[in-house]
Scaffold this active site. Structure first.
Site, PDB file in Angstrom:
ATOM      1  N   HIS A 196      79.395  63.035  15.756  1.00  0.00           N
ATOM      2  CA  HIS A 196      78.634  64.218  16.421  1.00  0.00           C
ATOM      3  C   HIS A 196      78.478  64.242  17.794  1.00  0.00           C
ATOM      4  O   HIS A 196      78.493  65.225  18.641  1.00  0.00           O
ATOM      5  CB  HIS A 196      77.371  64.366  15.576  1.00  0.00           C
ATOM      6  CG  HIS A 196      77.551  64.626  14.270  1.00  0.00           C
ATOM      7  ND1 HIS A 196      78.253  65.392  13.554  1.00  0.00           N
ATOM      8  CD2 HIS A 196      76.795  63.827  13.021  1.00  0.00           C
ATOM      9  CE1 HIS A 196      78.137  65.464  12.309  1.00  0.00           C
ATOM     10  NE2 HIS A 196      77.262  64.450  11.884  1.00  0.00           N
TER      11      HIS A 196
ATOM     12  N   LEU B  74      80.876  84.003  30.084  1.00  0.00           N
ATOM     13  CA  LEU B  74      81.066  83.602  28.916  1.00  0.00           C
ATOM     14  C   LEU B  74      79.781  83.781  27.768  1.00  0.00           C
ATOM     15  O   LEU B  74      78.781  83.377  28.192  1.00  0.00           O
ATOM     16  CB  LEU B  74      81.627  82.182  28.738  1.00  0.00           C
ATOM     17  CG  LEU B  74      81.913  81.671  27.360  1.00  0.00           C
ATOM     18  CD1 LEU B  74      83.461  82.391  26.737  1.00  0.00           C
ATOM     19  CD2 LEU B  74      82.050  80.042  27.262  1.00  0.00           C
TER      20      LEU B  74
ATOM     21  N   ASP C 173      84.719  71.140  12.713  1.00  0.00           N
ATOM     22  CA  ASP C 173      84.536  69.933  11.523  1.00  0.00           C
ATOM     23  C   ASP C 173      85.326  68.901  11.553  1.00  0.00           C
ATOM     24  O   ASP C 173      86.337  68.851  12.354  1.00  0.00           O
ATOM     25  CB  ASP C 173      85.176  70.843  10.156  1.00  0.00           C
ATOM     26  CG  ASP C 173      84.739  70.081   8.926  1.00  0.00           C
ATOM     27  OD1 ASP C 173      83.675  69.318   9.054  1.00  0.00           O
ATOM     28  OD2 ASP C 173      85.463  70.392   7.705  1.00  0.00           O
TER      29      ASP C 173
HETATM   30  C1  IPE Z   1      80.809  73.634   8.018  1.00  0.00           C
HETATM   31  O1  IPE Z   1      81.321  72.372   7.893  1.00  0.00           O
HETATM   32  C2  IPE Z   1      79.606  73.669   8.882  1.00  0.00           C
HETATM   33  C3  IPE Z   1      79.731  73.562  10.191  1.00  0.00           C
HETATM   34  C4  IPE Z   1      80.840  72.857  10.697  1.00  0.00           C
HETATM   35  C5  IPE Z   1      78.499  73.312  10.852  1.00  0.00           C
HETATM   36  P1  IPE Z   1      80.951  71.444   6.616  1.00  0.00           P
HETATM   37  O2  IPE Z   1      81.541  69.994   6.677  1.00  0.00           O
HETATM   38  O3  IPE Z   1      79.286  71.680   6.498  1.00  0.00           O
HETATM   39  O4  IPE Z   1      81.739  72.353   5.410  1.00  0.00           O
HETATM   40  P2  IPE Z   1      82.081  71.887   3.998  1.00  0.00           P
HETATM   41  O5  IPE Z   1      81.211  70.918   3.305  1.00  0.00           O
HETATM   42  O6  IPE Z   1      83.383  71.051   4.066  1.00  0.00           O
HETATM   43  O7  IPE Z   1      82.529  73.102   3.130  1.00  0.00           O
HETATM   44  C1  IPE Z   2      81.275  68.519  11.511  1.00  0.00           C
HETATM   45  O1  IPE Z   2      81.596  67.500  11.118  1.00  0.00           O
HETATM   46  C2  IPE Z   2      79.626  68.961  11.914  1.00  0.00           C
HETATM   47  C3  IPE Z   2      78.856  69.579  10.947  1.00  0.00           C
HETATM   48  C4  IPE Z   2      79.186  70.078   9.717  1.00  0.00           C
HETATM   49  C5  IPE Z   2      77.403  69.318  11.463  1.00  0.00           C
HETATM   50  P1  IPE Z   2      81.300  66.892   9.773  1.00  0.00           P
HETATM   51  O2  IPE Z   2      79.907  65.808   9.833  1.00  0.00           O
HETATM   52  O3  IPE Z   2      81.269  67.696   8.600  1.00  0.00           O
HETATM   53  O4  IPE Z   2      82.375  65.839   9.495  1.00  0.00           O
HETATM   54  P2  IPE Z   2      83.291  65.596   8.070  1.00  0.00           P
HETATM   55  O5  IPE Z   2      83.836  66.921   7.451  1.00  0.00           O
HETATM   56  O6  IPE Z   2      82.375  64.819   7.303  1.00  0.00           O
HETATM   57  O7  IPE Z   2      84.570  64.795   8.634  1.00  0.00           O
HETATM   58 MG    MG Z   3      82.527  68.629   7.195  1.00  0.00          MG
END
Ligand code: IPE
Ligand code: IPE
Ligand code: MG
Length: 234
Positions: free
Chosen positions: A31, A125, A14
């Site tokens: 990303h 892995l 995240d």
């Molecule tokens: C969790 O992250 C999903 C992934 C890392 C793919 P999110 O950014 O979607 O989670 P929330 O919305 O903060 O709970």
């Molecule tokens: C995690 O990063 C990737 C996915 C959930 C796909 P985020 O896109 O959720 O990044 P934040 O949480 O908005 O910083």
């Molecule tokens: Mg996120």
């Protein structure tokens, strides 16, 4: 549970969006950088004793995001893994995608199948990529598949044990994660590996995923070794 020398690490990657916004960049730049980190962690993991790595790339709830971000994430992931395929094969990495792949765009699904078949005989892995994955969806899917086997006379409700239920999960065949890491400071699991993480050691890190490194993983593993896992015992 850890068996023999197996060590399964699962990661909620995240913070990509916040990393990009902090630099005045579009979220997708986060990303892209995050995918590069995946590459580096996959390369470093076996040397740190990790035998399975399960990473959360896209959740069943992430469809709520703008369509262009959704499409970017889904395509980025398979494009990057496809690009790394020769390297992954030379590192003996077996890639498996877990999640509801029926809802993925057809070109993404086709790439997933190519990636899995090209690495199927690799014995290094285990890299499990959770794509359109939700813990509740996985449990529901397993329950439906077991019920279908019961209806077809191939199973009966009294046969259902935890091990048998495991065999219906998308992550079947993998020991449960020993460690679940979530980056970027949120203290929640966001529907990741709900069944499998029953006795995982949890690590919530403030570091954003694009800033995660092999050294971060190494420090988690070091702390993990100092924890006392009781599994309900005394
Ligand atoms: C969790 O992250 C999903 C992934 C890392 C793919 P999110 O950014 O979607 O989670 P929330 O919305 O903060 O709970
Ligand atoms: C995690 O990063 C990737 C996915 C959930 C796909 P985020 O896109 O959720 O990044 P934040 O949480 O908005 O910083
Ligand atoms: Mg996120």
């Amino acid at each position: 549970m850890t068996t023999d020398n197996q060590l399964h690490v699962a990661i909620v990657m995240d913070g990509n969006g916040r990393w990009a916004v902090a630099r005045g960049l579009p979220r997708v730049a986060g990303h892209r950088q995050g995918a590069q980190v995946v590459h580096d962690i996959v390369a470093a993991a076996p040397g740190l004793g990790v035998t399975a790595l399960t990473i959360f790339a896209f959740s069943t709830e992430n469809w709520k995001r703008p369509a262009d971000e959704v499409s970017y994430i889904l395509h980025l992931f398979v494009a990057m893994v496809t690009k790394w395929l020769p390297e992954l094969v030379s590192q003996h990495v077996r890639v498996r995608v877990i999640g509801d792949r029926g809802a993925l765009p057809p070109d993404v699904r086709a790439s997933v199948e190519t990636i899995e078949s090209r690495t199927a005989s690799c014995d290094g892995l285990h890299l499990n990529v959770a794509l359109n994955y939700g813990g509740r969806a996985e449990i529901l899917h397993a329950a439906q598949a077991f019920a279908a086997d019961c209806a077809a006379g191939k199973a009966s409700p009294s046969d259902l044990t935890e091990d048998r239920f495991d065999s219906y999960l998308w992550l079947r065949g993998e020991p449960a994660p020993d460690i679940v890491i979530r980056t970027a400071g949120e203290l929640r699991v966001s529907n990741f590996l709900l069944w499998e993480m029953a006795y995982a050691e949890l690590f919530f890190l403030d570091v954003l995923w694009p800033d995660f490194s092999a050294a971060t993983l190494e420090s988690v593993l070091q702390e993990f070794r100092s924890r006392h896992r009781r599994f309900g015992g005394s």
